[in-house]
Design a protein around this motif. Structure first.
Motif, PDB file in Angstrom:
ATOM      1  N   VAL A 251       0.835  -1.199   0.000  1.00 48.96           N
ATOM      2  CA  VAL A 251       0.000   0.000   0.000  1.00 48.96           C
ATOM      3  C   VAL A 251       0.874   1.255   0.000  1.00 48.96           C
ATOM      4  O   VAL A 251       1.832   1.345   0.761  1.00 48.96           O
ATOM      5  N   ILE A 252       0.531   2.198  -0.870  1.00 45.86           N
ATOM      6  CA  ILE A 252       1.174   3.517  -0.836  1.00 45.86           C
ATOM      7  C   ILE A 252       0.139   4.530  -0.359  1.00 45.86           C
ATOM      8  O   ILE A 252      -0.972   4.600  -0.892  1.00 45.86           O
ATOM      9  N   ILE A 253       0.518   5.293   0.670  1.00 44.16           N
ATOM     10  CA  ILE A 253      -0.348   6.359   1.168  1.00 44.16           C
ATOM     11  C   ILE A 253       0.268   7.684   0.720  1.00 44.16           C
ATOM     12  O   ILE A 253       1.399   7.996   1.071  1.00 44.16           O
ATOM     13  N   HIS A 254      -0.485   8.432  -0.041  1.00 45.11           N
ATOM     14  CA  HIS A 254       0.047   9.665  -0.643  1.00 45.11           C
ATOM     15  C   HIS A 254      -0.590  10.875   0.044  1.00 45.11           C
ATOM     16  O   HIS A 254      -1.778  11.122  -0.095  1.00 45.11           O
ATOM     17  N   ILE A 255       0.244  11.617   0.830  1.00 44.15           N
ATOM     18  CA  ILE A 255      -0.315  12.726   1.610  1.00 44.15           C
ATOM     19  C   ILE A 255       0.162  14.079   1.100  1.00 44.15           C
ATOM     20  O   ILE A 255      -0.500  15.085   1.297  1.00 44.15           O
ATOM     21  N   GLY A 256       1.342  14.106   0.437  1.00 46.85           N
ATOM     22  CA  GLY A 256       1.928  15.400   0.064  1.00 46.85           C
ATOM     23  C   GLY A 256       1.294  16.016  -1.173  1.00 46.85           C
ATOM     24  O   GLY A 256       0.738  15.328  -2.026  1.00 46.85           O
ATOM     25  N   LEU A 257       1.385  17.337  -1.249  1.00 46.92           N
ATOM     26  CA  LEU A 257       0.804  18.068  -2.384  1.00 46.92           C
ATOM     27  C   LEU A 257       1.854  18.879  -3.146  1.00 46.92           C
ATOM     28  O   LEU A 257       1.508  19.768  -3.910  1.00 46.92           O
TER      29      LEU A 257
END
Ligand code: ZN
Ligand code: ZN
Length: 334
Positions: A251-257
Motif C-alpha cells: 500500500v502507498i499512502i500519498h499525503i503530500g501536495l
C-alpha cells in the motif's frame, strides 16, 4: 487586532487588522497558539489557488472562547468546516464534503486563519481542550489527525496487521514524524524506516521516533520490501521511491501536495497489485480520536515542537523555507 498577514509570494506582514465579528452559531476565539502547516508554506510560495493574498493563514489553533456559547473555555479548533447535510457529511466522511473549507483560506469563500489575536469559528468545530494537554502544544492535534487518518486508511488495506508490517516514511516533516509516531507507539508497527534529505530534521526526528533514519538515496533501502509506504512529500521523485520500495500487494499512502503531476510506474502498480491511496484531512471522529491519543500522552514527549512569537512569524516561515530549521513543527504563540 494584531495579525500576521500573507501579502504576496514569500511575504508576510505583522500588522493591524479588523477583528472578526461573531455571527449566528459561531464563536470568537482568542488565539493562544497556531501551528505553521506545510499547506501554509505552499501558500507562502504562491502555489495555492485556494489561498490568495492578502490573507491570514493558519488552521492549527488553540485558544480561549472570547465571545459565544462557552466564554472562558480553553479550546482546540477543528478547522475543517463542512455543510453537515450532504451524503459525505451524513455518512461520517465530512472531509470529502464538496462545500468543505479550512480556516486560513479564501477560495471558494473567505475564512481568515489563526495567525492573529482572534478568529471566528462555527460552534460545532470547537472542542474542549483535554486537561492533560498544554494549550501551546494543542495545535498539533490537527496534523496528528491527518496522520492518524492516513495510517488507518492504510491499515484497512493491508493483508496483515501493522504489528507484522514494515513501513517506510518519506519525509521527516510534521506529517512524516506524526505518522511514524502513530505507527510505532499506537499501532506497534514491526519496523519503520524514515527518509529525508535534510539531515538536521532527520536527526531531530530520530530523537523521538524509534525508526531507522536514512538519506533517501541510501543503499539500505531495499526495493519491493515495504508493506506500507507513506509519501508525505508528494513529488515525482518521492512517488518514484514509494513505488520502488513497496512490496507486491502493498500500500502507498500519498499525503503530500508538493508536485501534483509527473511520471509514475503504473506497470509495477498493475503487475504487483499496489494499492495507491490519496488522503486529505480527517473525519470528525478521527479528530476526536486524536485528542484522546494526545491527552493519554500516547505519542510521547512533544519537545520536537519549536515555539516563536507571532510577531516573529515571518522569520519562522523563512527558516522553514530555507531548511535551516531542524524542528518538524513551529507553533506561533500569540
Ligand atoms: Zn495543517
Ligand atoms: Zn457536506
Amino acid at each position: 487586532m494584531r495579525a500576521l498577514v500573507y501579502t504576496g509570494t514569500q511575504e508576510l506582514v505583522y500588522r493591524e487588522e479588523k477583528n472578526p465579528q461573531a455571527t449566528n452559531g459561531e464563536s470568537i476565539v482568542k488565539v493562544s497558539a497556531s501551528g505553521i502547516c506545510g499547506s501554509d508554506m505552499h501558500a507562502y510560495h504562491g502555489k495555492d489557488n485556494r489561498r490568495i493574498p492578502p490573507l491570514i493563514l493558519g488552521h492549527e489553533i488553540s485558544g480561549t472562547i472570547d465571545k459565544g456559547k462557552f466564554v472562558g473555555k480553553k479550546v482546540i479548533l477543528n478547522p475543517l468546516i463542512t455543510c453537515g447535510q450532504c451524503d459525505y457529511c451524513i455518512n461520517g466522511k465530512e472531509h470529502l464534503c464538496d462545500k468543505r473549507i479550512i480556516l486560513g483560506m479564501n477560495r471558494p469563500i473567505e475564512r481568515q486563519g489563526g495567525f492573529a489575536e482572534y478568529v471566528s469559528i462555527p460552534d460545532q468545530n470547537i472542542y474542549e481542550l483535554p486537561r492533560t494537554l498544554e494549550i501551546n502544544e494543542a495545535p498539533i492535534a490537527e496534523p496528528a489527525a491527518v496522520a492518524l487518518h492516513a495510517v488507518e486508511l492504510g491499515e484497512k488495506e493491508l493483508s496483515k496487521p501493522l504489528k507484522d508490517s514494515q513501513g517506510l516514511i518519506i519525509g521527516a516533516g510534521a506529517i512524516g514524524l506524526l505518522s511514524g509516531l502513530i505507527l510505532s507507539k499506537v499501532k506497534h508497527c514491526k519496523e519503520i524506516v524514515i527518509v529525508d534529505p535534510n539531515k538536521k530534521r532527520l536527526g531531530e526526528c530520530s530523537k523521538y521516533l524509534n525508526a531507522n533514519a536514512m538519506s533517501p538515496d541510501s543503499k539500505n533501502i531495499i526495493n519491493n520490501h515495504f508493506d506500507i509506504v507513506f509519501d508525505t512529500v508528494g513529488m515525482e521523485v518521492t512517488r518514484k521511491q514509494a513505488i520502488q520500495a513497496v512490496k507486491p500487494g502493498g500500500v502507498i499512502i500519498h499525503i503530500g501536495l508538493t508536485q501534483p503531476s509527473g511520471s509514475f510506474d503504473f506497470r509495477k502498480a498493475t503487475l504487483q497489485e499496489i494499492t495507491f491511496i490519496g488522503t486529505y484531512c480527517y473525519t470528525n471522529k478521527d479528530f476526536e480520536k486524536t485528542l484522546k491519543i494526545l491527552s493519554d500522552k500516547k505519542l510521547g514527549e512533544l519537545n520536537w515542537i519549536e515555539y516563536r512569537e507571532l510577531k516573529d512569524g515571518s522569520s519562522a516561515f523563512k527558516q522553514i523555507h530555507n531548511g535551516s530549521c531542524a524542528a518538524p513543527k513551529i507553533i506561533l504563540l500569540i
